[in-house]
Write an enzyme that holds these catalytic residues in place. Sequence first.
Site, short mmCIF file in Angstrom:
data_model
loop_
_atom_site.label_atom_id
_atom_site.label_comp_id
_atom_site.label_asym_id
_atom_site.label_seq_id
_atom_site.Cartn_x
_atom_site.Cartn_y
_atom_site.Cartn_z
N ASN A 108 2.83 52.50 -21.13
CA ASN A 108 4.21 52.88 -20.57
C ASN A 108 4.94 52.85 -21.65
OD1 ASN A 108 6.99 52.42 -19.88
ND2 ASN A 108 6.60 51.04 -18.16
N HIS A 128 10.60 48.42 -11.40
CA HIS A 128 9.25 48.52 -11.74
C HIS A 128 8.10 48.71 -10.96
CE1 HIS A 128 5.82 48.09 -14.16
NE2 HIS A 128 5.15 46.22 -13.40
N ASP A 170 -1.11 47.71 -12.97
CA ASP A 170 -0.02 47.07 -13.45
C ASP A 170 0.65 47.30 -15.02
OD1 ASP A 170 2.98 45.98 -14.26
OD2 ASP A 170 2.77 44.44 -13.20
#
Length: 580
Positions: A202, A454, A471
């Site tokens: 990320n 998120h 994730d």
Amino acid sequence: MMTPSPLEQQEDEEMLVPHQELSTADAAQPMEVVAQTEPTNTAESQAPEDPQTSRFTWTIENFTRVSGKKHYSDVFVVGGFKWRVLIFPKGNNVDHLSMYLDVADSGNLPYGWSRYAQFSLAIVNQIHQKYTARKDTQHQFNARESDWGFTSFMPLSELYDPSRGYLVNDTVVVEAEVAVRKMIDYWTYDSKKETGYVGLKNQGATCYMNSLLQTLYHIPYFRKAVYHMPTTENDMPSGSIPLALQSLFYKLQYSDNSVATKELTKSFGWDTYDSFMQHDVQELNRVLCEKLEDKMKGTVVEGTIEQLFEGHHINYIECINVDYKSNRKESFYDLQLDVKGCRDVYASFDKYVEVERLEGDNKYQAEQHGLQDARKGVLFLDFPPVLQLQLKRFEYDYMRDTMVKINDRYEFPLQLDLDKDDGKYLTPDADRSIRNLYTLHSVLVHSGGVHGGHYYAFIRPTLSDQWYKFDDERVTKEDTKKALEEQYGGEEELPQVNPGFNNTPFKFTKYSNAYMLVYIRESDKEKIMCNVDEKDIAEHLRIRLKKEQEEKEHKKKEKAEAHLYTIIKVLLIASVSHTS
């Protein structure tokens, strides 16, 4: 990765936020309290994924004589973790009581700690318990956000009015009910070893992009087409979307560690700032597919995007009293389905093809027939092999003049039959020989509110019964219930602490819910879920990426072995000159 934006509490426009101290001098003052904790089963008697719950009662006597700005309750333990309630009796710079759940030992926890909890906070109404003020939420606690809750919990005017029942004999009763889920130790967790798959790093707020990229990567026919797009050894990934995507997909397929996305975002023309801004997932999906579609023209993979994702519907207007009908054919790559007022996907499709009556002041102006009563609607001519459904979780609320997130319960099936009820969604001209039976491939989830949150994805890479949660950097195995039922949204009720007592059930709104679904048509499954191996990858790309990996491993080895070496300087006597 969670952005620091606060969650939205929709029912009363309440913001769930970490409390922000305005002065370090606001130390907690002692007060008279009576605290009670009602623990549930211990960790040994529960499955690891089951939440451990506890209800904590905090009785604050001489409440109006409390002089400190903020006050902490006694520490209580849930799920092996220490918690406490933090209140601002006169408000945290607002005219409301402010109340938060706080990690009691946050200052002593190791670097990188985090814990997840669903919880409710309440001010008990001591006259009429049914009027108890209670709010609930969920949060991933960490060093930056070690407390979370409600800055505007309830108006001070209501709290301090003895006739309202919250302040009786100068006593206030606070209740906290906390459910803690066991978290995986991600410091030692190896996604590739545990699942066979790796995640994406990320860049700051790119989790929405990561979930979409993982979904597209795990459509093998799409991945194969990307590999077969013509690129050259002279191209630079940061300036070529096809090469950047090829590089990313190759690393996802063959790397042992999570993969960076910076080259891809640079090829989009994004700077560092853009990577810290959340973009619209649907817009990103469309822009990416349009760019790839354009780059595929004139190549062996021309038309792949249309073949996979394009469907068609007919917009029609049919006059009731005269023989006149207007049809307009339109294509789509994804469908936006209403969530509000619909219990499931089928209800959304029913609404999509709902017939609208044009009459009265809203009559239709028909060519050569003037104003006419008419029926207006949409029917589908064909559906694509890969059906992408965008769920309208975010809508504009005209009453509140703001965007809101729809957290209502919304169900979606593992198998979706769009031929149901004798093909009611199809036009009379649709090809009925094609069986529009779909199986669910992926569920993209948004956790949070309208102002931030998120994103992650549940995917079945081979359409087997095994689901995986992607994730960001982490990939975990999940069951069907986690991927489907737990992403419906709505409210969840946790087991009562002591079922024998008349306790209020612990209900909380589920802020994590599906916002995009990807289905694959059963009759096209074998073609789409094809095998993709190294022979599908251009030789120059394989050489470039293998060389890049070797250099990376060499640098890693040098760094790891650096402590084994030192530089020694030798001074020879012969080289030293003396003065007499």
